[in-house]
Design a protein around this motif. Structure first.
Motif, mmCIF file in Angstrom:
data_model
loop_
_atom_site.group_PDB
_atom_site.id
_atom_site.type_symbol
_atom_site.label_atom_id
_atom_site.label_comp_id
_atom_site.label_asym_id
_atom_site.label_seq_id
_atom_site.Cartn_x
_atom_site.Cartn_y
_atom_site.Cartn_z
ATOM 1 N N MET A 499 36.312 29.352 34.939
ATOM 2 C CA MET A 499 37.114 30.003 33.903
ATOM 3 C C MET A 499 36.141 30.693 32.969
ATOM 4 O O MET A 499 35.207 30.076 32.469
ATOM 5 N N SER A 500 36.314 31.993 32.732
ATOM 6 C CA SER A 500 35.412 32.697 31.818
ATOM 7 C C SER A 500 36.229 33.256 30.671
ATOM 8 O O SER A 500 37.045 34.162 30.845
ATOM 9 N N MET A 501 35.983 32.616 29.494
ATOM 10 C CA MET A 501 36.702 33.047 28.297
ATOM 11 C C MET A 501 35.834 34.067 27.585
ATOM 12 O O MET A 501 35.022 33.739 26.733
ATOM 13 N N VAL A 540 39.281 32.592 36.706
ATOM 14 C CA VAL A 540 40.255 33.087 35.712
ATOM 15 C C VAL A 540 39.438 33.575 34.522
ATOM 16 O O VAL A 540 38.610 32.828 33.993
ATOM 17 N N SER A 541 39.679 34.835 34.139
ATOM 18 C CA SER A 541 38.969 35.360 32.968
ATOM 19 C C SER A 541 39.975 35.888 31.956
ATOM 20 O O SER A 541 41.024 36.412 32.315
ATOM 21 N N VAL A 542 39.566 35.666 30.685
ATOM 22 C CA VAL A 542 40.454 36.143 29.608
ATOM 23 C C VAL A 542 39.661 37.136 28.758
ATOM 24 O O VAL A 542 38.566 36.821 28.296
ATOM 25 N N THR A 543 40.222 38.290 28.579
ATOM 26 C CA THR A 543 39.596 39.302 27.709
ATOM 27 C C THR A 543 40.655 39.855 26.767
ATOM 28 O O THR A 543 41.857 39.736 27.004
ATOM 29 N N ARG A 544 40.129 40.520 25.742
ATOM 30 C CA ARG A 544 41.050 41.155 24.787
ATOM 31 C C ARG A 544 40.664 42.634 24.726
ATOM 32 O O ARG A 544 39.502 42.980 24.524
ATOM 33 N N SER A 545 41.621 43.456 24.894
ATOM 34 C CA SER A 545 41.352 44.893 24.823
ATOM 35 C C SER A 545 42.391 45.515 23.901
ATOM 36 O O SER A 545 43.588 45.547 24.222
ATOM 37 N N ASP A 555 40.394 35.846 43.467
ATOM 38 C CA ASP A 555 40.055 34.875 44.507
ATOM 39 C C ASP A 555 39.138 35.527 45.522
ATOM 40 O O ASP A 555 38.875 36.728 45.443
ATOM 41 N N THR A 556 38.672 34.750 46.433
ATOM 42 C CA THR A 556 37.793 35.288 47.476
ATOM 43 C C THR A 556 38.477 35.232 48.836
ATOM 44 O O THR A 556 37.839 35.065 49.878
ATOM 45 N N GLY A 557 39.804 35.374 48.782
ATOM 46 C CA GLY A 557 40.603 35.375 50.003
ATOM 47 C C GLY A 557 40.464 36.713 50.728
ATOM 48 O O GLY A 557 39.597 37.517 50.417
ATOM 49 N N PRO A 558 41.335 36.950 51.709
ATOM 50 C CA PRO A 558 41.232 38.192 52.503
ATOM 51 C C PRO A 558 41.679 39.455 51.739
ATOM 52 O O PRO A 558 41.554 40.561 52.243
ATOM 53 N N GLY A 559 42.201 39.257 50.535
ATOM 54 C CA GLY A 559 42.694 40.431 49.769
ATOM 55 C C GLY A 559 44.061 40.892 50.265
ATOM 56 O O GLY A 559 44.640 40.278 51.160
#
Ligand code: ADP
Length: 624
Positions: A499-501, A540-545, A555-559
């Motif tokens: 998780m990257s806040m 999961v990343s949270v940013t504010r714009s 994720d690193t699934g098949p897309g």
């Protein structure tokens, strides 16, 4: 077809055209008739005027002629008073006497302004003459053949107009017998030139002639007409004139006046002879009774004709003007009628419009009424729809729970098994007096129960119906709550969670329960996609714009292949095997985020996996 239709006129309009044509023809004929009448009337009036003037002229010419002639009437008679004249007639061979008489006559001729005065004996032989000096003196001439001498010798003194036989000079001859003691000795003759009268007759284009009893013109304002006869002369008359040599050697040809129209009182309209000036003239005559002469006065009709022509033209133009005025008045009337009709039409249209407006207003009112009714129905339907959507969201939630039920059961079963084992162990330890170990077991048991209570509490919280109102929700807390529900699976499937806040303490305006539902969906899908993949990384990343909070789940699934990307948010779209997927998760999630006033987007990560981004409006945290 079209040309045939054009050539066929309706019978009504054809007869109307014919009637109009006949009417105009009648008007034209009437106008022409009236103009001709005016022409005739003006010409007659002008002719009457000319006649009056002509008659006056004739009277004045007659008087001046009579005056001239009467001046000389007495002159021959006075000569018998002269002794020498009597003596000469008695002694015709006395040359001395002749000379004296000649001189006397010469003197007298000069005084009286006559042409010649001469004395003739009973044989017609000239005894003395005023022109005795001239080479062509009358003295010695025999003039017995002259009618005036003959008449005087027959004791009927008279006058005579003739052309002199010696010089060819015309003149009027007065002859009177010379008597002595009741016996005629001879004849005294006076010749007077009356041609000077002609000069006074020239009046503009009018012409005057004086004719003798035979109609021979001997005086005329037109010199060429002189010694011509008005009408061809009888042979006997010609013979008589030849004998008397009245007109010397003149041929006395017909003048060639042509009578065109007889008028009353002896007047007539004639055409003049000379071809170059062949004009119509009014001819009037006046007789000079004792001498049986006749004055002919010819008035030029050109001015009368011109005024008649002008009157005709004036009438014609006046009629044309009148007709135009009538047409103009008719046109005006027609225009007035058309305007009146147009006004009426306009009024009718206006009335019609008003009726239409009233009808439209009524129908609009009806429509407004219907609309408001429809509005009520629509609002009702919307309510129903919202209800249905909310039910759907709830159903979706239940579906997730259903899918998670195996995991949850496992999650609860494991502690339950542990609980049974540990409680059994605790009982044995207590029986054996190993109280410290039993205490440790009981602590673990209470921890396990607490965890199970937390799980069931979280499940109850997740399953409850969402609140419709939006509040500031701490994004990090929502992520943690959602993660809690899938934590077990993350661990089991050895998925690396990160998780990257990037922005701390971000709050979004939404409902925490429903946001958790969306996040659980996204996490579950990511875990499903990465099932069987070597690298399993859920980030999961949270940013504010600006005014937006962005939560990205990668994720690193098949897309997601390009072909199915457009169908992801459609309800019931799933690629998962039967029984595993309903295809409602993303559809419901997208709808929930939209209701929050945000957006749910999808993109591919650089590693080829899928990234779902939740965009939500930023909210300031509640201070209470
Ligand atoms: P379900 O999960 O029941 O199939 P969803 O609406 O949640 O319904 O997902 C629809 C489909 O989208 C899935 O069947 C899957 O094919 C695809 N999908 C969703 N998330 C991902 C993901 N992270 N990676 C790859 N495919 C995904």
């Amino acid at each position: 077809m079209a040309s045939a239709a054009q050539t066929v006129l309706p019978s009504g309009s054809g007869s109307r055209l014919l009637r109009r044509f006949v009417l105009w023809l009648l008007v034209l004929v009437c106008c022409l008739g009236l103009a001709l009448l005016v022409w005739r009337w003006t010409e007659n009036a002008a002719i009457d005027k000319l006649r009056l003037a002509g008659a006056q002229r004739l009277d004045s010419y007659a008087v001046s002629l009579e005056n001239l002639l009467s001046k000389y009437d007495f002159l021959p008679g006075t000569l018998e008073l002269n002794k020498d004249v009597i003596a000469l007639l008695q002694q015709p061979d006395d040359e001395l006497l002749r000379a004296e008489v000649n001189a006397h006559l010469e003197q007298l001729n000069k005084l009286s302004k006559s042409t010649t005065i001469y004395i003739v004996n009973l044989q017609g032989l000239t005894q003395a003459s005023s022109n005795w000096r001239e080479p062509d003196s009358f003295v010695g001439d025999n003039v017995a053949f002259r009618p005036y001498v003959r008449d005087a010798l027959r004791r009927t003194p008279g006058g005579f107009y003739g052309v002199g036989t010696t010089r060819g000079e015309p003149g009027y001859f007065f002859a009177h017998g010379i008597y002595h003691n009741g016996h005629m000795l001879g004849v005294a003759t006076v010749k007077v030139n009356i041609e000077k009268l002609e000069k006074g007759w020239v009046q503009g284009t009018d012409k005057v002639m004086l004719t003798d009893a035979h109609g021979v013109v001997f005086l005329s304002s037109v010199p060429d007409w002189k010694y011509h006869a008005l009408a061809p002369l009888e042979p006997a008359v010609l013979q008589e004139l030849e004998v008397s040599r009245q007109y010397f050697s003149h041929a006395l040809l017909p003048l060639g006046l042509r009578e065109l129209r007889q008028l009353d009182n002896g007047a007539s309209i004639v055409a003049t002879p000379a071809p170059a000036e062949r004009t119509r003239m009014l001819s009037q005559t006046r007789s000079l009774s004792p001498r049986k002469w006749q004055f002919v006065y010819l008035s030029d009709l050109a001015p009368a004709e011109a005024s008649a022509r002008n009157a005709f033209l004036f009438t014609w133009l006046s009629e044309a003007l009148l007709v135009m005025l009538v047409l103009y008045a008719r046109q005006r009337r027609r225009l007035g009628r058309q305007r009146q009709r147009a006004r009426l039409d306009l009024q009718r249209a206006y009335d019609h419009l008003e009726t239409m407006v009233a009808e439209r207003t009524a129908s609009l009112q009806q429509m407004t009424h219907n609309l408001s009714e429809e509005n009520v129905v629509r609002r009702h339907a919307e309510q129903k729809l919202r209800q249905a959507q909310s039910d759907l969201v709830q159903a979706g939630k239940m579906a997730v729970l259903g899918q998670m039920s195996a995991g949850i059961t496992h999650e609860l079963n494991q502690p339950l098994t542990a609980l049974r084992t540990m409680s059994d162990n605790a009982r044995v330890l207590i029986e054996r007096g190993r109280l410290d170990e039993a205490k440790g077991n009981l602590t673990t048991i209470s921890q396990l129960i607490a965890r199970m209570g937390a799980l069931t509490g979280q499940l109850r919280q997740f399953a409850r119906k969402a609140d419709a109102s939006l509040k500031p929700v701490p994004v990090a807390a929502a992520i943690t709550a959602a993660l809690f529900l899938v934590e077990r699976r993350v661990e089991q499937e050895r998925v690396n969670f990160r998780m990257s806040m990037l922005s701390q303490g971000v709050h979004a305006l939404c409902d925490s329960n429903r946001l958790e539902q969306v996040l659980v969906n996204l996490f579950t899908n990511a875990l499903d996609a990465m099932d069987g993949c070597e690298t399993r990384q859920l980030t999961v990343s949270v940013t504010r714009s600006f005014q937006k909070a962005m939560i990205a789940v990668s994720d690193t699934g098949p897309g997601i292949p390009e072909a199915i990307r457009n169908h992801l948010f459609e309800p019931f779209f799933t690629t998962k095997p039967q029984g595993q997927g309903l295809g409602l998760g993303l559809a419901i999630s997208e709808q929930i985020i939209r209701e929050f006033g945000g957006m749910l987007l999808v993109e591919s990560t650089t590693a080829g996996g899928a990234r779902f981004i939740i965009e939500l409006p930023i909210a300031e945290p509640e201070t209470t």
